[in-house]
Every structure is written in structure tokens, then in C-alpha cells.
Design an enzyme around this catalytic site. Structure first.
Site, mmCIF file in Angstrom:
data_model
loop_
_atom_site.group_PDB
_atom_site.id
_atom_site.type_symbol
_atom_site.label_atom_id
_atom_site.label_comp_id
_atom_site.label_asym_id
_atom_site.label_seq_id
_atom_site.Cartn_x
_atom_site.Cartn_y
_atom_site.Cartn_z
ATOM 1 N N ASN A 85 4.402 0.046 -2.933
ATOM 2 C CA ASN A 85 3.215 0.047 -2.058
ATOM 3 C C ASN A 85 3.616 -0.539 -0.709
ATOM 4 O OD1 ASN A 85 0.707 -0.328 -0.809
ATOM 5 N ND2 ASN A 85 -0.300 -0.748 -2.765
ATOM 6 N N CYS A 94 -1.579 2.608 -2.110
ATOM 7 C CA CYS A 94 -1.750 2.920 -3.531
ATOM 8 C C CYS A 94 -2.487 4.248 -3.698
ATOM 9 C CB CYS A 94 -2.481 1.796 -4.254
ATOM 10 S SG CYS A 94 -4.040 1.320 -3.498
ATOM 11 N N HIS A 143 -8.534 -0.455 -5.152
ATOM 12 C CA HIS A 143 -7.181 -0.125 -5.595
ATOM 13 C C HIS A 143 -7.217 1.220 -6.317
ATOM 14 C CE1 HIS A 143 -3.110 -0.700 -6.776
ATOM 15 N NE2 HIS A 143 -3.376 -0.763 -8.066
ATOM 16 N N ASP A 200 0.742 2.689 -11.774
ATOM 17 C CA ASP A 200 0.067 1.713 -10.924
ATOM 18 C C ASP A 200 1.097 1.144 -9.950
ATOM 19 O OD1 ASP A 200 -1.440 -0.242 -9.766
ATOM 20 O OD2 ASP A 200 -2.072 -1.207 -11.625
#
Length: 1118
Positions: free
Chosen positions: A203, A208, A455, A472
Site C-alpha cells: 500500500n 488499498c 479500507h 488485504d
């Protein structure tokens, strides 16, 4: 809300939740080879995932009411090889509730740093009616500090000890505990590749949203294969080529062992660092990226891939009911926007998508030869794409609240989606019914958070097997079906009731993590899309480039690991000083980062290093003399002394320690080389204590040029006058040229450059080794006005403070208008004068400047006040950063005069005409509201000459204040509230003692998340109501005032609202009886509400927003 916390004896806190058909071929290019991917492609995936250990424990406590202990532990039970027990406080843990916790039984004997994670539920069993059993669940990571966790207020003691409730039967209490132990993931040492076979993406700050999309696209192998087949060459640079950057990224995702950076890709988009810290919309980025790739694929072997994968078609139709007329239009789509609000699942959204709208009444359709007709309007699908992208409308613009809101409602989506259901209800008559539109869910993109940020991450099953993975950012983990699907439906989660058997509403909390985009793959195309992608799909030059990159990375890694064994030696020479002076640098002598550096093992003798220098520069060892550099107290950096013979026999590592007081792996040296008449190296002269090494720079005022001309040894007892002939020779001047000398002493924070007296000794002038002497021809008196910087000190002052400033018009904050070179020492007046000259403006005081925000790349909200800063440098500073941008505007009056005035924007509502006109009122700050209204009277059209005006404060369609005419305007804020001026109606002037003046607002009801919300809209107003007046009479006056047609007005409802709760009124109700308060000021919480639909045109606009707050849309520039 229910409390889950650990159980210290003195715990008194409130309970708080603790978080825990084949693809059609394009004939214009040769198709890629597509081979179905075998199910066993990922060896990690094929390994079975063991179920986490789980146990149910039942604890019977006899003679419960006779317990005489503050707390009680159950016997120990084992789950997942860990020992547990239940802890209860029979009389409550300092609360009137039973307190109950799960406890680690052997916490005192476990090793230091122990930790374990469990999901668990605790229950008090109702022995009469099982449905009234009180059960609460939570999760926690247990450790030495928090070895028990649970509920301080589990259930009221009054209910527990009441025998009729069924919890205590024969004085026996039954407790159940269900414990599921999960493996703790050590994220510091977690290896995504090893655990899952996949790697994540780094990131960059707020990327993200992009990472989740890139992972989704990468795991569509047909798409990845197409990207690999886009033509690129070895001369392309990834930062300037989207295809190459994407190929590079996908290659690394496929073959790297660690998470992959996206900086090359964002650079290829043309993004700067700020773009990487701006969170954007996944849907928007998806569209923009696919459009860009579609364009880049044109004329290549993969032309048409984007359409093949993602393009579907639907038909918009309008069909007349009473005549034979039908209009149709075919449109393509790459993704479908599905409503979430008001729909329980994907099928309900599709039902809504194809819902038939009736065009009748005032909304009839104008058919070409038939005129206005009743008609049906709708959409049907001609075909669906192999890869179906569904964008869920989680974000909507709320016109009532004039803001974006996130829809967190529960919304279900199936693992298999059948779009042929109910006999093809979504398909148009032209659809090919032989194609089976049965889809399997491939990925779920999730947004966690609110409308202003959050997020993003993605759940993907790359081979459409049962195994899901969570991507993630840098971390990839295996996940089960429940986590990927059900837990992403959104909606509300219900906490168990604390009073079972009673009609208390259960407490619910909204889940802010929910699916935002879904990707489905058609079953009949699955084998083509989930195809095999291997090395032969990747261009040779790309493989070579990435192999080289990997080798460089390994080399750097090795260098870093071995750095403690090496010393970096930076060798500066006369050639470096000459090459840099007056170009890269002006102060001191050299930029050490731009000289030749050597990486030498610390154990290497310095004499051996000298041989390497001899090879590199062609200077024999015996002709080399090295000087150490030193950082002086005034922050300059100069050669300090030559190395001694003894030092030269030491190792490189020992020398570095001599030269550096602080820990630094570098050794900086100056290589002195003397040259003979034939310019060949000769042995350096002997240096005594009386010899000083000086460096010389020459300044030319006419050319504004500073250059290095060499160095000399002088005797400390000698005088500058003795070397003037030598200096003239170095400068190329005649021997008797009159020159002046200055010593360059320092340049931070200020320049210090002082004249040298030619008749005083060097020692008396405090000159020493490494000092810098700047010289120039003696300035001519008549020439001083013709040059900008006549001497060395003025030139160095200019160089130190010069700054190119880019000026932009405040109306066009993204475009440079002009640039000016200025000094950072310019005063406020100097700056505005230069800007005024540039703009051809006679009066510089009409220029107003606004500074630049380095973080948002926008103008700051507040302009610079007249002479509000001392220097240009103050205008350019933003926190710890310095900008080179200023915004300007040209005012109609001088800025000092404007600053003495208050400017208000006032919306004037005409008494008779249905119009609102905005006026800017500018008055001295000490003026009153009465002065504002007097000024406004000269600008507006009144219904009659004697009309009186008033000023109101309106916010979100409610009147919050009527300004007294004597109120000072200095503190009135028109940035956030709307200021409204209007005539005072005659009926209000003649108000009787029994009359009331009430607020009347328009409203609609919005049911969101099972809660009714009142939304106000339109213009609020005051109304006089009389004692005993029925609603029916008031309605007549309201209809007349608002000029609403009968048909529409008949649909309106009327309600008395207090604190947001409507009480609907009948025509016969006496309205005045509801309004007991006589004061209007502050009475906005009580009002007469007019409930009807808002027919005003829907505009997406920002009301009274700060003038520069806007979010940049997603753009890919290249």
C-alpha cells in the site's frame, strides 16, 4: 450495548463491545492459446484446511443461592490443547448483574509472551423454555495481561434469582460455554506465499482500493494472459508505459515470493505521490483502467480482449400501450450498477433493473406520429458477458441532507447466480436463449468504513474451487465460505437480549464492512477464462528485464547484509570542483554524492586502496596526497588536513573511525594532485605548519558567473598582495589587473562573505587550510548601476535566496499563469509589486495572494492579509514543507480597504415573484444587521416602498435565527449557514395577543436501517396562526402562499413535529393548541410539517462549501 471485558475485582465500567458458450473470437488478430487450468495448479490450495478445535462445556452449580463467595471458577476443560475455565461473580462484579467470563486456567504457569485466540459464547440455560436461554458471544486474544474476557453485565440479578423465570430450578444453575480456538497468525513473520501460494501488494498510502481491484483482475487468467501479450519492447520504461508496468506487476505477482510494489504502475498512470494518498472509487478506477487498456490494445494481437471479457448489451425500450409503436436502443455495458437500497439481494436488484415504468398522465410519451401516448418504459438484456462485474451502489447522494451517504443495509449475493431464472425474465426477445447464463462467484470486493474513507480488500477464489483467499494489501490469508460471503452482506448484527421473555427491542449495531463489487464468471466460459498462464506467455525481454531487476535486488540485499564489512570512500578531485561549481553548487566546494565512490573492505590497507585509485584515475601512487574533510561548527565542509604517513599504513576501517566521530560507513577524501609544466602529475610539495591550502573562486558580475579556478599553498605569514599576479594568471587576466578578494565564510542560515585586506597577513585574516577565497575585478563606480549584483557578497546573497515562484489565478488553481524569479527575502510589498507589473496593473494593493497547501495540492482556505507576512519565504512555507506556488486574484478595491470590510452573501427571497437572488453585501466590520438590510434595499425590488426586511439564518432547510437589527455583522458566518433576507409580511406586523408565529417546514420520511428519519427540504417559512383556528383554514392560507395546484396539494399531509417525531393532524384539529410556546427564537424543534415529495430539480451541488474543498476524480494521464 453489551460489555465484554476482562474481570478485575474492582471493575465498575459500563458494558462496551470490545472488537474484537465460447468467447467470440475477433477476426482481426490471432487468438492467444488458451489452455484450461488444472484444479491442482496451486499446491497450497489443494491442502485441506483443518477445522479449528471446538468444545461445548456444561457447568451445573447446585445450591446456587446459598453460595457465599464473591467469585467462583468452574472445573478446567481443554480445547485446542489449552486449558480453560468459566469464572462467574454470583452477586455481580460491583454491578447488579451476573458477571461471567472465560478464563485461561493455567495463565500463571505459561511461558513469557504467551498468547491464544478464541471465539466463544457463554450461556445461562433457561430450564423451562429453552428459547429464553441467555447467550452472548465474543472473541478475544488472551495474553498475560488479559487472561480472562467476557461480560460484566451478563444478565440482571433480579431475573436470574426469580424462580418463576426458569433460570434457577431446584436452586440449580446451568451454564454452557462453547469455545472455538483459532490459530494465532504472527503477522510479523507471516509468509503469504508459503501459507497460501499467493503474494500481496504494498500500500502506497491510500491505494488499498487499487490493490483489491488489481488482485481481482490478475486472478482472471485470460485477462492476465492478454496483458502479457500486449506488445512492449526492451526500450520501454515501466514508469512511462502502462502495458509494461502492468506486465511487470503481474509477472511479480506470479513469480515473486514477497509482496509487490505498485509505484511503477501508478507512475505510468501519471500519478504523483499525492494521488497515491488520495483514496478513490474502485468502480471509477476499474472503468478508467479498462478504457485505457482497451485503447492500448487496439492494433495488437489482443485487440478486443476487454470487450470479450466484460462487455454485455441491454436494450432500452419504450412501447406504447394503445397504438402500435415501439422505440428501442441497444447499449453496451462493462459493469452493472445495482441498487442496494430497498433490495434484499442481487435478484431483487435485477428485478428492479428491468422494472417496467408507466408513462402516463403528465408524463406521457411523445410518439413520433401519434403524439402523447400512454407507454411502458424499461430495460432488458440482449446478452451478458463471460465476466460479469456488478457494482453495488453502496454510496448514494442524499439530496435531503445534501451529502453522500453509505448504504450499509443487508444485501445478499449467491455463490451461483442464475440470470435465466423465471423463464429468462431479464432477457430481451432478441437474446440468444441457447447461451446458459449461469454464473459462479469469483471475487467479492469489500469496503470497510464510512463515506469519507475506509479500507478496501478482496475475497477471491482464483480457480473457482471451494477455497477462498483474502487479499488485504500485503497479506493473503485463507478464508472460509462464511467469511467471504455471509459476513460481507452488511446490515445489522443483533446482540442477545438481556431481558428474554419481554418485548424489549434487541440492541443492533450496523456492520460497516460489506461487499461493494462482485465478479461472476459464466460456467460455460469457465475453462476458457480460468486458463493456464505460464512463462511462454511472457515476452523474452520482459523476463530478462525482471530477471535483471531481481538480480539487482539480490545484489543490493547482499550489499546491505555485508555493509558492516565495507567502507564507502568518496574521493573528490579538482576536476569535480571545477565541473560542479557555478552549475550544481555555489557554496563550499563539492557535492560528495556526485564524486567517484569506492566500496572497499574495511580490512584493506590504505596503501592497497591507493593502487586502486591509481588504476582508476591514472595517477601514480607516489604522486597522490589525500586530505580528510571536516565539518566545521558553522556547518561548512572543507578539506582539513592531509593524511599522515602512519595513517596511510592503517586499514581503511581504522581510517574511517579517525575521520568520523559519528557512526558513518563513509570516508570522504580530497585527492591533491600537483601538475608540472607538461601538466603531468608530480610529487606533492612538502607541507609545513606555516603552509595554508586555499581554494579560489572567480566571480564575473557582467555574466553573473562563479567558477572554480584552482588552489594554492600560501605562507601564513605572507600577504594576499604577494599572490595577486598568480591569481590574475589563474583568472586569465593581465598581471596588473586590480582585483578584490573576499572570504566565503558560511551560507547557513545566512550568507557570510567578507572582504579580505590585501595588506594584512593570511594569519591575521584568520585564514586556514581549506578556506575559500572569492575574487573579482575591482568594481567600477560608473558600472555598478549596469549590473544587478556588482560584488561577490551580493551575488552569493542572491543565489542563496533566489526562488522561482509559479503564480496561478485563484479561479484556475490547476494551471500556472506565469513564473517569476524572486528573492525569498522580498517583502510583501516587493512581491505584490512584481505581480502587478507582470499583470500590467497600476495599483499593487489590489493584488491579493493565497498560499498553497503542499498536501492537498490546492489553495489554502484563507488568503494572505495585507502585509500579514514579512517575506516571500513566509508565504511559501506550509508546516515543514516549502512550496513554490502562490495564487493571485485582482480585487475591485485595495486589499487594506477590503480587510476593513465584512463581506456577506445574502439570498433575497422576493415577496411576490418566485425568485431568489443572491447579493454580496460589503460593509465596515462595525456595521449592524440593520445596515445590511438598508444596503440590500437599494439593490432589490420590493413589493412596496415601505416594506420592512429581516435577516434569517437557515441551515438544512430550517430557520435557526432571526437576526436582531442591532447585531454587529463582524462575527456572522455565511460560510456554513445560508443568510436569507425577506420582507416581513403585513400579517406578522399586526399579530394579535392570542396569535402564534410558528415555523413551517417541508419534509419527507426516509426509512433507513429500520429507523424512520425525517428529511427536511425546500424553503422554510413563518406563519401566523390564530387562536382556535382549525387545520383546514390554515391549509387554505398555505396553499395560497405557496401557489400549489389543487391536485398536488390534495396529496400533502400535515403534522406537528417536536424533536423529529411527527404527529399527524386532521382538518378539524385546532393547530394553536399544539404550539404553546410564544417565542419564535430558538423554537425550531417544534414546527408544522408539510409532508410531500420533493419535486425540485435534483442538483448535485455543494452548498456554502469552503471554496477549495473538492476531491480529484480518478485520472490516468498517460
Amino acid at each position: 450495548m453489551t460489555v465484554m471485558m476482562s474481570a478485575p475485582i474492582d471493575q465498575e465500567d459500563e458494558e462496551v463491545l470490545v472488537p474484537h458458450a465460447d468467447l467470440p473470437e475477433n477476426n482481426n488478430h490471432q487468438p492467444m492459446e488458451v489452455v484450461a487450468q488444472p484444479e491442482t495448479a496451486n499446491t497450497v490450495e489443494s491442502q485441506p484446511v483443518p477445522d479449528p478445535p471446538q468444545t461445548r462445556f456444561t457447568w451445573r452449580i447446585d445450591n446456587f443461592t446459598r453460595l457465599n463467595t464473591k467469585k467462583l471458577y468452574s472445573e478446567v476443560f481443554v480445547v485446542g490443547a489449552y486449558k480453560w475455565r468459566v469464572l462467574i461473580f454470583p452477586k455481580g462484579n460491583n454491578v447488579d448483574y451476573l458477571s461471567m467470563y472465560l478464563d485461561v486456567a493455567d495463565s500463571t504457569s505459561l511461558p513469557y509472551g504467551w498468547s491464544r485466540y478464541a471465539q466463544f459464547s457463554l450461556a445461562i440455560v433457561n430450564q423451562i423454555h429453552n428459547k429464553f436461554t441467555v447467550r452472548k458471544d465474543t472473541q478475544h486474544q488472551f495474553n498475560a495481561r488479559e487472561s480472562d474476557w467476557g461480560f460484566t453485565s451478563f444478565m440482571p440479578l433480579g431475573e436470574l434469582y426469580d424462580p418463576s423465570r426458569g433460570y434457577l430450578v431446584n436452586d440449580t444453575l446451568i451454564i454452557e460455554a462453547e469455545v472455538l480456538v483459532r490459530k494465532i497468525v504472527d503477522y510479523w513473520n507471516y509468509d503469504s506465499k508459503k501459507e497460501t501460494g499467493y503474494v500481496g501488494l504494498k500500500n502506497q498510502g491510500a491505494t488499498c482500493y487499487m490493490n483489491s481491484l488489481l488482485q481481482t483482475l490478475y486472478h482472471i487468467p485470460y485477462f492476465r494472459k492478454a496483458v502479457y501479450h500486449m506488445p512492449t519492447t526492451e526500450n520501454d520504461m515501466p514508469s512511462g508505459s502502462i502495458p509494461l508496468a502492468l506486465q511487470s506487476l503481474f509477472y511479480k505477482l506470479q513469480y515473486s515470493d514477497t509482496s509487490v510494489a505498485t509505484k511503477e504502475l501508478t507512475k505510468s498512470f501519471g500519478w504523483d505521490t499525492y494521488d497515491s494518498f488520495m483514496q478513490h472509487d474502485v468502480q471509477e478506477l476499474n472503468r478508467v483502467l479498462c478504457e485505457k487498456l482497451e485503447d492500448k490494445m487496439k492494433g495488437t494481437v489482443v485487440e478486443g480482449t476487454i470487450q470479450k471479457l466484460f462487455e454485455g448489451h441491454h436494450m432500452n425500450y419504450i412501447e406504447c400501450i394503445n397504438v402500435d409503436y415501439k422505440s428501442t436502443r441497444k447499449e453496451s455495458f462493462y459493469d452493472l450498477q445495482l441498487d442496494v437500497k430497498g433490495c434484499r439481494d442481487v435478484y431483487a436488484s435485477f428485478d428492479k433493473y428491468v422494472e417496467v415504468e408507466r408513462l402516463e398522465g403528465d408524463n406521457k410519451y411523445h410518439a413520433e406520429q401519434y403524439g402523447l401516448q400512454d407507454a411502458k418504459k424499461g430495460v432488458l438484456f440482449i446478452d451478458f458477458p463471460p465476466v460479469l462485474q456488478l457494482q453495488l451502489k453502496r454510496f448514494e447522494y442524499d439530496f435531503m441532507r445534501d451529502t453522500m451517504v453509505k448504504i450499509n443495509d443487508r444485501y445478499e449475493f449467491p455463490s451461483q447466480l442464475d440470470l435465466d431464472r423465471e423463464n429468462g425474465k431479464y432477457l430481451s426477445p432478441d437474446a440468444d436463449r441457447s447461451v446458459r447464463n449461469l454464473y459462479t462467484l469469483h471475487s467479492v470486493l469489500v469496503h470497510s468504513g464510512g463515506v469519507h474513507g475506509g479500507h478496501y480488500y478482496a475475497f477471491i477464489r482464483p480457480t473457482l474451487s471451494e477455497q477462498w483467499y483474502k487479499f488485504d494489501d500485503e497479506r493473503v490469508t485463507k478464508e472460509d465460505n462464511k467469511r467471504a460471503l455471509e459476513e460481507q452482506y452488511g446490515g445489522e448484527e443483533e446482540l442477545p437480549q438481556t431481558n428474554p421473555g419481554f418485548n424489549n427491542p434487541p440492541f443492533k449495531f450496523t456492520k460497516y464492512s460489506n461487499a461493494y463489487m462482485l465478479v461472476y464468471i459464466r460456467e460455460s466460459d469457465k475453462d476458457k477464462i480460468i486458463c493456464n498462464v505460464d512463462e511462454k506467455d511472457i515476452a523474452e525481454h520482459l523476463r530478462e528485464r525482471l530477471k535483471k531487476e531481481q538480480e539487482e535486488k539480490e545484489h543490493k540485499k547482499k550489499e546491505k547484509a555485508e555493509a558492516h564489512l565495507y567502507t564507502i570512500i568518496k574521493v573528490a578531485r579538482d576536476e569535480d570542483i571545477e565541473g560542479q561549481m557555478g552549475k550544481d553548487i555555489y557554496f563550499d566546494l563539492v557535492d560528495h554524492d556526485k564524486v567517484r565512490s569506492f566500496r572497499v573492505q574495511k580490512q584493506t590497507p590504505f596503501n592497497v586502496f591507493k593502487e586502486e585509485v591509481a588504476k582508476e584515475f591514472g595517477i601514480p601512487v607516489q604522486f597522490q596526497r589525500f586530505w580528510l574533510w571536516a565539518k566545521r561548527q558553522n556547518h561548512t565542509y572543507r578539506p582539513n588536513r592531509p593524511l599522515t604517513q602512519i595513517e596511510e599504513t592503517q586499514t581503511v576501517g581504522q581510517l574511517r573511525e579517525v575521520s568520523n566521530k559519528v557512526h558513518n560507513a563513509e570516508l570522504k577524501l580530497f585527492l591533491e594532485v600537483e601538475k608540472g609544466m607538461d601538466l603531468c602529475p608530480i610529487a606533492p610539495p612538502d607541507k609545513t605548519k606555516d603552509d595554508i591550502l586555499l581554494f579560489f573562486k572567480l566571480y564575473d558580475p557582467e555574466k553573473e558567473e562563479l567558477r572554480y579556478v584552482g588552489r594554492l599553498f600560501v605562507k601564513c605569514t605572507g600577504k594576499p598582495s604577494e599572490i595577486l599576479t598568480r591569481l590574475n594568471e589563474m583568472a586569465g587576466y593581465v598581471p596588473e589587473e586590480d582585483i578584490v578578494l573576499y572570504e566565503e565564510i558560511k551560507f547557513e542560515p545566512n550568507v557570510m562573505c567578507e572582504p579580505i585586506d590585501k595588506k594584512v597577513t593570511f594569519r591575521a585574516s584568520q585564514l586556514e587550510d581549506g578556506d575559500i577565497v572569492c575574487f573579482q575585478k575591482a568594481p567600477l563606480v560608473d558600472n555598478e548601476e549596469q549590473v544587478r549584483y556588482p560584488d561577490v557578497p551580493s551575488y552569493l546573497e542572491y543565489v542563496h535566496n533566489r526562488q522561482v515562484v509559479h503564480f496561478r489565478s485563484l479561479d484556475r488553481p490547476k494551471e500556472d499563469d506565469f513564473s517569476l524569479e524572486m528573492s525569498r527575502l522580498y517583502t510583501y510589498d516587493d512581491v505584490v509589486e512584481r505581480v502587478a507589473q507582470q499583470l500590467g496593473l497600476d495599483d499593487p494593493s489590489k493584488i491579493r495572494l493565497t498560499p498553497h497547501n503542499c498536501y492537498s495540492q490546492q489553495p489554502k482556505p484563507q488568503p494572505i492579509k495585507h502585509r500579514g507576512v514579512d517575506h516571500l519565504s513566509d508565504m511559501l512555507v506550509h508546516y515543514n514543507q516549502t512550496s513554490d506556488i502562490l495564487y493571485y486574484e485582482v480585487l475591485d478595491i485595495p486589499l487594506p480597504e477590503l480587510q476593513g470590510l465584512k463581506t456577506l452573501k445574502v439570498a433575497f427571497h422576493h415577496a411576490i415573484k418566485d425568485e431568489v437572488v443572491s447579493h454580496t453585501i460589503r460593509l465596515p466590520k462595525q456595521s449592524t444587521v440593520g445596515d445590511v438590510l438598508d444596503d440590500l434595499k437599494t439593490k432589490v425590488e420590493l413589493s412596496h416602498p415601505d416594506a420592512e426586511l429581516r435577516l434569517l439564518e437557515v441551515f438544512y432547510h430550517k430557520i435557526y435565527k432571526v437576526f436582531p437589527s442591532n447585531e454587529k455583522i463582524e462575527n456572522i458566518n455565511d460560510q456554513y449557514w445560508t443568510l436569507r433576507a425577506e420582507e416581513i409580511p403585513e400579517e406578522e406586523k399586526n399579530i394579535g395577543p392570542q396569535d402564534r408565529l410558528i415555523h413551517v417546514y417541508h419534509f419527507t420520511k426516509d426509512t433507513a436501517q429500520n429507523q424512520m428519519q425525517i428529511q427536511n427540504f425546500g424553503d422554510p417559512f413563518f406563519l401566523v396562526i390564530h387562536e382556535g383556528e382549525a387545520l383546514s383554514e390554515i391549509k387554505v392560507r398555505i396553499q395560497k402562499k405557496l401557489q400549489v395546484p389543487d391536485e398536488e396539494f390534495s396529496k400533502w399531509k400535515f403534522a406537528f413535529l417536536s424533536l423529529g417525531r411527527p404527529e399527524y393532524l386532521q382538518d378539524s384539529d385546532i393547530v394553536s393548541s399544539r404550539f404553546q410556546r410564544r417565542d419564535v427564537y430558538g423554537a425550531w424543534e417544534q414546527y408544522l410539517g408539510l409532508e410531500h415529495t420533493d419535486n425540485a430539480p435534483k442538483r448535485s451541488y455543494a452548498v456554502n462549501q469552503n471554496r477549495h474543498t473538492f476531491e480529484k476524480p480518478v485520472k490516468i494521464y498517460n
